[in-house]
Design an enzyme around this catalytic site. Sequence first.
Site, PDB file in Angstrom:
ATOM      1  N   CYS A 127      17.922 -26.392 -11.893  1.00  8.75           N
ATOM      2  CA  CYS A 127      16.561 -26.708 -12.352  1.00  8.75           C
ATOM      3  C   CYS A 127      16.153 -28.149 -12.032  1.00  8.75           C
ATOM      4  O   CYS A 127      14.983 -28.409 -11.750  1.00  8.75           O
ATOM      5  CB  CYS A 127      16.396 -26.417 -13.840  1.00  8.75           C
ATOM      6  SG  CYS A 127      17.541 -27.284 -14.927  1.00  8.75           S
ATOM      7  N   ASP A 343       7.510 -25.388 -15.233  1.00  6.99           N
ATOM      8  CA  ASP A 343       8.849 -24.980 -15.639  1.00  6.99           C
ATOM      9  C   ASP A 343       9.541 -24.227 -14.501  1.00  6.99           C
ATOM     10  O   ASP A 343       9.038 -23.203 -14.044  1.00  6.99           O
ATOM     11  CB  ASP A 343       8.745 -24.074 -16.877  1.00  6.99           C
ATOM     12  CG  ASP A 343      10.087 -23.787 -17.512  1.00  6.99           C
ATOM     13  OD1 ASP A 343      11.127 -24.098 -16.896  1.00  6.99           O
ATOM     14  OD2 ASP A 343      10.108 -23.242 -18.637  1.00  6.99           O
ATOM     15  N   HIS A 345      12.362 -22.614 -14.684  1.00  6.13           N
ATOM     16  CA  HIS A 345      13.309 -21.622 -15.198  1.00  6.13           C
ATOM     17  C   HIS A 345      12.758 -20.193 -15.137  1.00  6.13           C
ATOM     18  O   HIS A 345      12.921 -19.406 -16.069  1.00  6.13           O
ATOM     19  CB  HIS A 345      13.692 -21.961 -16.640  1.00  6.13           C
ATOM     20  CG  HIS A 345      14.393 -23.261 -16.790  1.00  6.13           C
ATOM     21  ND1 HIS A 345      13.712 -24.455 -16.920  1.00  6.13           N
ATOM     22  CD2 HIS A 345      15.704 -23.576 -16.790  1.00  6.13           C
ATOM     23  CE1 HIS A 345      14.583 -25.447 -17.026  1.00  6.13           C
ATOM     24  NE2 HIS A 345      15.802 -24.945 -16.944  1.00  6.13           N
TER      25      HIS A 345
END
Length: 457
Positions: A127, A343, A345
């Site tokens: 990430c 984000d 993820h």
Amino acid sequence: MNPTFTSSLNDGADDCMDDWHFLSSESADPLSREEFREDRPAEQKGKLKSKLVSAWNSVKYGFSLKQKAKFNKSSPVNMLGKSYDLGNEGDKERFRRSFASLLWLTYRRGFPPLPGSSLTTDGGWGCVLRTGQMLLARCLLLHLMPPGWTWSVRYCAVKDDLDLLRSSDSSERSWASDSNKRGRNLSLGSLLDRPMEATHRRIVSWFADHPSAPFGIHQLVELGRSSGKKAGDWYGPSTVSHILRKAVVASADLPSLVVYIAQDCTIYLQDVRKLCERPPPHSWKSVIILVPVRLGGQELNTSYIACVKNLLKLESCIGIIGGRPKHSLFFIGFQDDNLLYLDPHYCQPTVDIKKENFPLESFHCKHPRKMSFSRMDPSCTIGFFAKGQTEFESLCAAVNETVSTSAETYPMFIFAEGERREVDEGSATSPNSTFSRQRESKRRSDDTNSMDEFVML
């Protein structure tokens, strides 16, 4: 399952705008009976399986599936140097377009094995590499696209988004009212040959999950091996900063772009000038300035929140590689006491960028997300960009004023005349040494000597 927004507005007592929905109407009910019919074509069953795998991986890796993000219509939204009044329809639409134009780089699966491993996904460990990619992508859009460029809605329109088209041009109104099939074909086909869209598409291809992509996950992992990192390891924001610098140096596509990384929370101006200067008649190179910092001990020192806000208000700021504990996020702005972020993820299938007019939707997110400043991890890297000498001098003046006046204790970082020999990240002393005297004397050794303090999932 690419996050989408709708144009509905909530005028309730809380005066908040529930204006960006995560799921489109097409994907809101992926588990319907119709999807599970045995006589569905094999291709559609494969798509359903892909959706289910993506949803499972996204939950597994921590991607929030909340339906809405609420925005206060009475407070401005500040994002990457621009301020938007969401109570104004024009500003609201400009915010939509600006946000949807940012490149969104997430976990991927199904790509060729990474260097030195058999891994075909970065889910669960990559990430910070992805947030680093997003910061670099933001810079490349500024470097190569015209000022104020946004990804037009008509380029990304699918049948769920056609109601977002707002144009006085009769031909565009006519196009918007056409069939869903025609809208999809135009968005993914004939409109993509426009010059700016071709450049946009080329930038996206540089971040593809393929060994040949100069800023793809394969190249970043390969460059990280010289720092003792390998596929599957945890990469911190400081390490990723150095990997990005190496990637830009190795790229033949960006001869007029350089990366400078601050050391010991200090930007040495003479070092930057030496990187950027070129003999006449060539102009200065554009420069990305990355500043790894630690804004507190175990938790964020709240005295720095005002400074973070003021930095995100600057046009020269291209975002922050940061996050919350266990989660790296790309911070791009704020509203009130909440950060706006992208984000990584969300685990998506790999896109084959070798195909003509490969789909771009999965590289753009239409769903703004928010997080309280109080949850921000103190380890982060702040990015700035200057296109030429004039912009660099303006950047120095604006950023120096911001960091000098916002903090109640030590400034986040400083500017200094003169130069300092660049030290590789593997042998450098901690760049947060300015703040180390303020920490507790008893700290775990891996906390005191490293910026790489995100906790692996």
